[in-house]
Design a protein around this motif. Structure first.
Motif, short mmCIF file in Angstrom:
data_model
loop_
_atom_site.label_atom_id
_atom_site.label_comp_id
_atom_site.label_asym_id
_atom_site.label_seq_id
_atom_site.Cartn_x
_atom_site.Cartn_y
_atom_site.Cartn_z
N VAL A 70 -44.04 10.55 33.87
CA VAL A 70 -43.93 11.49 32.76
C VAL A 70 -44.66 12.79 33.10
CG1 VAL A 70 -44.54 11.94 30.35
CG2 VAL A 70 -43.68 9.70 31.01
N SER A 71 -45.85 12.65 33.69
CA SER A 71 -46.64 13.82 34.06
C SER A 71 -45.96 14.65 35.14
CB SER A 71 -48.03 13.37 34.53
OG SER A 71 -48.81 14.47 34.92
N VAL A 72 -45.45 13.98 36.17
CA VAL A 72 -44.74 14.70 37.23
C VAL A 72 -43.52 15.41 36.66
CG1 VAL A 72 -43.37 14.43 39.34
CG2 VAL A 72 -45.54 13.23 39.10
N GLY A 73 -42.81 14.72 35.75
CA GLY A 73 -41.64 15.33 35.13
C GLY A 73 -41.99 16.58 34.35
N GLY A 74 -43.19 16.63 33.81
CA GLY A 74 -43.62 17.81 33.06
C GLY A 74 -44.12 18.92 33.96
N ARG A 75 -44.89 18.56 34.97
CA ARG A 75 -45.43 19.58 35.88
C ARG A 75 -44.33 20.23 36.71
NH1 ARG A 75 -51.27 18.56 36.55
NH2 ARG A 75 -51.77 16.39 36.08
N VAL A 76 -43.40 19.38 37.19
CA VAL A 76 -42.31 19.89 38.04
C VAL A 76 -41.24 20.49 37.15
CG1 VAL A 76 -40.53 19.27 39.70
CG2 VAL A 76 -42.78 18.18 39.82
N GLY A 77 -40.95 21.75 37.34
CA GLY A 77 -39.96 22.44 36.53
C GLY A 77 -39.38 23.63 37.26
N ALA A 166 -38.13 26.38 24.47
CA ALA A 166 -37.08 27.39 24.37
C ALA A 166 -36.73 27.93 25.75
CB ALA A 166 -37.53 28.54 23.46
N PHE A 167 -37.76 28.15 26.58
CA PHE A 167 -37.53 28.64 27.94
C PHE A 167 -36.74 27.62 28.77
CE2 PHE A 167 -41.55 31.07 27.01
CZ PHE A 167 -40.95 32.32 26.99
N GLN A 168 -37.08 26.34 28.61
CA GLN A 168 -36.38 25.31 29.38
C GLN A 168 -34.92 25.21 28.96
OE1 GLN A 168 -37.59 24.01 31.96
NE2 GLN A 168 -39.78 24.35 31.74
N THR A 171 -33.15 28.04 30.52
CA THR A 171 -32.97 27.84 31.97
C THR A 171 -31.78 26.95 32.26
OG1 THR A 171 -35.35 28.09 32.37
CG2 THR A 171 -34.08 26.96 34.05
N VAL A 172 -31.68 25.83 31.52
CA VAL A 172 -30.58 24.90 31.74
C VAL A 172 -29.24 25.56 31.43
CG1 VAL A 172 -29.50 22.77 30.92
CG2 VAL A 172 -31.95 22.84 31.32
N ALA A 173 -29.13 26.17 30.25
CA ALA A 173 -27.86 26.77 29.83
C ALA A 173 -27.44 27.90 30.77
CB ALA A 173 -27.98 27.28 28.40
N GLY A 174 -28.40 28.69 31.20
CA GLY A 174 -28.09 29.80 32.10
C GLY A 174 -27.60 29.31 33.46
N GLY A 400 -32.86 28.44 22.33
CA GLY A 400 -33.12 28.95 23.66
C GLY A 400 -31.89 28.87 24.55
N ALA A 401 -31.07 27.84 24.33
CA ALA A 401 -29.88 27.65 25.16
C ALA A 401 -28.77 28.65 24.84
CB ALA A 401 -29.35 26.23 25.01
N VAL A 402 -28.51 28.89 23.55
CA VAL A 402 -27.34 29.68 23.16
C VAL A 402 -27.59 31.18 23.17
CG1 VAL A 402 -26.46 27.78 21.75
CG2 VAL A 402 -27.88 29.55 20.67
N ALA A 403 -28.83 31.60 23.03
CA ALA A 403 -29.12 33.03 22.96
C ALA A 403 -29.92 33.47 24.18
CB ALA A 403 -29.90 33.34 21.67
N PRO A 404 -29.32 34.21 25.09
CA PRO A 404 -30.01 34.62 26.32
C PRO A 404 -31.33 35.34 26.06
CG PRO A 404 -27.68 35.11 26.46
CD PRO A 404 -27.93 34.68 25.05
#
Length: 478
Positions: A70-77, A166-168, A171-174, A400-404
């Motif tokens: 869980v921690s690695v999943g959060g730190r790694v982005g 919101a940033f994540q 990032t995914v949607a973009g 965050g996904a729908v509005a750039p």
């Protein structure tokens, strides 16, 4: 709105802009020296968490390995992909060396803060636990510091729980829109649906999701990097030479010199591994382990994985490619990483990178959501408030996904993270003697020949510990 932006801009300058990064660096060095290079002493022991031999025997509890994932999943982005590219663009290859240096120091900081989180964790049910900086401030420093714990919780909720999600989502949607041409709305809805399924299941379902997502994303990304290294094995000495020479300003080809390399390497390393920010301790406290130091060692390993492995993979993909040109403008961030991968493997690799970004961002969202929930629990025990927070986070991910440009609304995230880092560092300094008592207990048991030390709360009668969280009976027959 302009007044708010100005206000938070001042906070950002007072924390990240002026003092916080040097303080985090000095603090990491201090922790390393005063603990006797603890991250080096226990380095081999870190790998034990990868083996089932080191797991607890309670099927209802979160294991050390689960907390690690869980921690690695959060730190790694996204920072491991785009952030490293920016650091190299602005600071040259030397930035990589200083990322390594701050990761080494940060491993000690993370070990200490996560040891404290485990020490002061609270039982949240028969086999569930909660904890983190808010708890070790309250229980370790006393009731008079409760207001500091509340400030920390508010900043954690605002930055990780709301802003960064919101940033994540963005990032995914973009990335999906850029690679596959899929409308942001569809990506946002799909992301919210999967996120809802995971986060409404609590930390145990989050851990199960991380157990699948994190190994896939890490092994896949590392595999691509290793393949790129193998294909360019003859260039490895040159890359190491560029990293060292640029780090100490010995190569004039890299703009900015030694100062730019240090500044960008330290900043990227600290933002990526989060050591000292107090975020990872919230997850560290959830694990059922025999001794607090065991989880401290595990979370120190998480810093190693994030920076020394994942960030290094990105750096070598870029430095072994033919896209990066020292001093050149126009290609940086995720585009530089994307084009560098394409230079090694062809156009198809950009789709693989998009998948990696998607997995990195999703794992960060569920991690950030848990941090927000833990912050809410430190403010109020209301179940309605917790449900309301989860719904709000899902809405923010979709926004965050729908509005750039939606992420510009969350300009307060970095300043808030700056405040929580300052609060956490002050608490760590005040509680450092307590942490070392716990570490010395672990060392004493190892010296006595006890292979798997067990924490006995009776040996720490003066500490405000939750006895239910440290029931030693469960280990007596193990």
């Amino acid at each position: 709105m302009e007044q708010l932006e100005t206000f938070f801009g001042v906070i950002n300058d007072l924390t990240w802009g002026w003092a916080l990064i040097p303080i985090l660096v000095v603090f990491g060095i201090f922790m390393t020296l005063m603990s006797g290079f603890i991250q080096i002493q226990f380095f081999k022991r870190m790998f034990r968490v990868l083996s089932n031999d080191n797991q607890n025997q309670d099927p209802n509890a979160l294991s050390a390995r689960a907390a690690l994932l869980v921690s690695v999943g959060g730190r790694v982005g996204g920072g491991n992909i785009a952030g490293v590219a920016v650091a190299i663009t602005l600071g040259g290859p030397g930035a990589v060396f200083w990322m390594w240096a701050i990761a080494l120091a940060g491993m000690a900081t993370s070990l200490i803060e996560c040891t404290l989180a485990q020490t002061y964790k609270q039982s949240d049910g028969e086999s569930a636990f909660r904890g983190g900086p808010a708890d070790y401030i309250r229980r370790g420093l006393g009731a008079r510091y409760n207001w500091i714990a509340v400030i920390y919780a508010i900043c954690l909720l605002a930055s990780f729980g709301l802003g960064f999600n919101a940033f994540q989502g963005n990032t995914v949607a973009g990335a999906v829109q850029e690679s596959f041409g899929i409308n942001r709305m569809y990506t946002g809805i799909a992301l919210v649906a999967v996120t809802a399924f995971v986060v409404f299941g609590g930390i145990k379902r989050i851990a199960k999701a991380a157990d699948v997502v994190v190994p896939v994303m890490a092994v896949g990304y590392i595999g691509l990097a290793i393949l790129a290294i193998i294909l360019n094995i003859g260039e490895i000495p040159r890359v190491f030479s560029d990293i060292i020479n640029s780090a100490f300003g010995l190569n004039e080809a890299f703009a900015g010199g030694m100062g730019a390399a240090i500044a960008n390497g330290l900043r990227r390393g600290l933002f990526s591994n989060e050591a000292g920010l107090g975020s990872a301790p919230n997850v560290a406290a959830t694990a059922l382990v025999r001794h607090p130091v065991s989880q401290g060692i595990t979370q120190s390993f998480s810093v190693f994985i994030d920076t020394m492995i994942i960030c290094t993979c990105t750096a070598f993909v870029i430095l072994l490619g033919d896209v990066y040109v020292p001093g050149a403008e126009g290609v940086d961030g995720v585009v530089l990483t994307q084009q560098s991968l394409a230079s090694h493997f062809g156009v198809w690799s950009k789709y693989a990178l998009t998948l990696a970004i998607l997995l990195f961002a999703f794992s960060s969202i569920i991690y950030n959501t848990y941090l927000g929930e833990n912050a809410m629990a430190a403010i109020t025990k209301s179940k309605e408030a917790l449900i309301g927070l989860r719904v709000a986070i899902l809405g923010i991910v979709l926004l965050g996904a729908v509005a750039p440009d939606a992420t510009s609304v969350f300009f307060f995230s970095d300043p808030m993270m700056g405040i929580l880092a300052v609060v956490n560092l002050v608490a760590l300094m005040m509680l450092f003697p307590t942490a070392m008592r716990v570490v010395d207990d672990f060392r004493k048991q190892l010296k006595a020949g006890i292979e798997r030390p067990v924490f006995n709360p009776d040996d720490f009668q003066d500490l405000n510990l939750d006895r239910k969280a440290w029931n030693t009976d469960r280990w007596q027959n193990d």
